[in-house]
Design an enzyme around this catalytic site. Sequence first.
Site, PDB file in Angstrom:
ATOM      1  N   ASN A  86       9.604   8.384   4.231  1.00 36.37           N
ATOM      2  CA  ASN A  86       8.751   7.751   3.236  1.00 36.37           C
ATOM      3  C   ASN A  86       7.402   7.511   3.911  1.00 36.37           C
ATOM      4  OD1 ASN A  86       7.514   6.151   1.355  1.00 36.37           O
ATOM      5  ND2 ASN A  86       9.151   4.633   1.211  1.00 36.37           N
ATOM      6  N   ARG A 123      10.424  10.984   0.053  1.00 38.92           N
ATOM      7  CA  ARG A 123      10.079  10.223  -1.143  1.00 38.92           C
ATOM      8  C   ARG A 123       8.663  10.629  -1.550  1.00 38.92           C
ATOM      9  NH1 ARG A 123       7.839   4.257  -1.768  1.00 38.92           N
ATOM     10  NH2 ARG A 123       8.070   4.086  -3.999  1.00 38.92           N
ATOM     11  N   HIS A 182       9.981   3.637  -9.593  1.00 33.10           N
ATOM     12  CA  HIS A 182      11.276   3.132  -9.106  1.00 33.10           C
ATOM     13  C   HIS A 182      12.440   3.964  -9.653  1.00 33.10           C
ATOM     14  CE1 HIS A 182       9.329  -1.148  -8.988  1.00 33.10           C
ATOM     15  NE2 HIS A 182       9.283  -0.613  -7.777  1.00 33.10           N
ATOM     16  N   ARG A 185       0.858  -8.261  -9.066  1.00 36.45           N
ATOM     17  CA  ARG A 185       0.341  -7.432 -10.170  1.00 36.45           C
ATOM     18  C   ARG A 185       0.537  -8.138 -11.510  1.00 36.45           C
ATOM     19  NH1 ARG A 185       3.668  -2.142  -8.537  1.00 36.45           N
ATOM     20  NH2 ARG A 185       3.901  -2.930  -6.437  1.00 36.45           N
ATOM     21  N   GLY A 220      16.164  -9.440  -7.527  1.00 42.69           N
ATOM     22  CA  GLY A 220      17.334  -9.239  -8.388  1.00 42.69           C
ATOM     23  C   GLY A 220      18.649  -9.335  -7.635  1.00 42.69           C
ATOM     24  N   GLU A 240      17.625   3.224  -1.912  1.00 45.36           N
ATOM     25  CA  GLU A 240      16.834   4.407  -2.238  1.00 45.36           C
ATOM     26  C   GLU A 240      16.989   5.497  -1.177  1.00 45.36           C
ATOM     27  OE1 GLU A 240      13.776   1.500  -3.113  1.00 45.36           O
ATOM     28  OE2 GLU A 240      12.981   2.878  -4.615  1.00 45.36           O
TER      29      GLU A 240
END
Length: 403
Positions: free
Chosen positions: A7, A91, A180, A241, A333, A385
């Site tokens: 990544n 990625r 995502h 954001r 989460g 991921e």
Amino acid sequence: MNVLVINAGSSSLKYQLLNAISSDILAKGLAERIGQKDAQIVHVRNGDDPVYISSEMPDHKKAIAAVLSVLTSEEHGVISDMSQIDAVGHRVVHGGESFASSVLITPEVKRAIRSNFDLAPLHNPSNMTGIESCEESMPGVPQVAVFDTAFHQTMPSKAYMYALPYDLYERLGIRKYGFHGTSHSYVAKRAADILGQPFETLKIITCHLGNGASVAAVKDGKCVDTSMGLTPLAGLCMGTRCGDIDPAIVTFLMDKESMSTHEVDEMMNRKSGVSGISGVSSDFRDLYVAAGEGHKRASLALDMFKYHCRQFIGSYAAAMGGVDAVVFTAGVGENNSDIRLGSCEGLGYMGIQIDPYRNAAVKSREAIVSTDESRVKVLVVPTNEELAIAQETAVICGAKLKS
Ligand code: ADP
């Protein structure tokens, strides 16, 4: 099959070497401050403490070479030589409309990734540098691109179009792409596995709540809508954001405050979200501490975040004509039971009932946190991921994965 997952960012490069069949992580790490004098590799061999290795890394090519040398070194290595790396999975943030799935990298694929530079100017050029550096350092090893946007390419046009003049879509590719995707796809499939039901028959809402946050509606195994848009600024309010706002606020501020496009962009991306509202932090742990001490704006920021998440859950249940499972993942989460509880508050009429005791006991592990009676299952599924990229890479390269 050993897959090196890369990544690549503008001045850093995350890596993970894993066995895509067994899911075992052999090593992972971060090459940071690439291009600077104090560049170093933070390397973690599975089960060991991190080691910090200073290394000259004037560019990404040297960084890849340095990572490969650490992975094969006697002192910190996990493989004897590079021939033990079977494939590389990269990625890539933006695949535009060119890619609806992962692909083996060819000159044509690289041209298509380049054609999407305008859509992700901060990410795609770095991702491409990572790809080209690996090609040079590891000739002959297959390289696969896994796109953040690919999973969302199944959205119908009524979901991905903005009600702007149509030629903006045709000329500039202005539409919703979503991000995502690797995470949404991975946790939705895991949720189906955990529930013991076929992925292709379920209506699943996945809530990836981290510093960046997005929600996706996954019907019959396909994404039908998601909260991020042309860029990762849209949707829920996030760490820094703003998420969805009235678009007229942009021109209003440019007029009233004489702000430049750059200043508005900075404000919306870096000074807004729960950080901008609370004035405390973008980190949810700090917000909970502040709220516990009576900080009203920290409480407001948390309330707004939960409210936005709840709105998307309701909206996506409507989009799919129902919902079988709601899945929470990513830093917030997975770890924060109060955000999960608040995001599902009052949704009992839709058949969503969290068990507060089960929910409070779950941190960063797979679990069902709804009550036994809840018609809709609520799950926590830690995202992975890197594993998803490694598995995609292995599939593209023809390995037979155990299911
Ligand atoms: P990203 O990958 O988008 O940078 P993450 O998925 O790592 O973000 O999520 C970062 C967020 O997760 C931070 O706001 C942090 O507060 C929250 N987080 C991480 N660990 C915990 C924890 N143990 N309890 C509560 N929140 C946590």
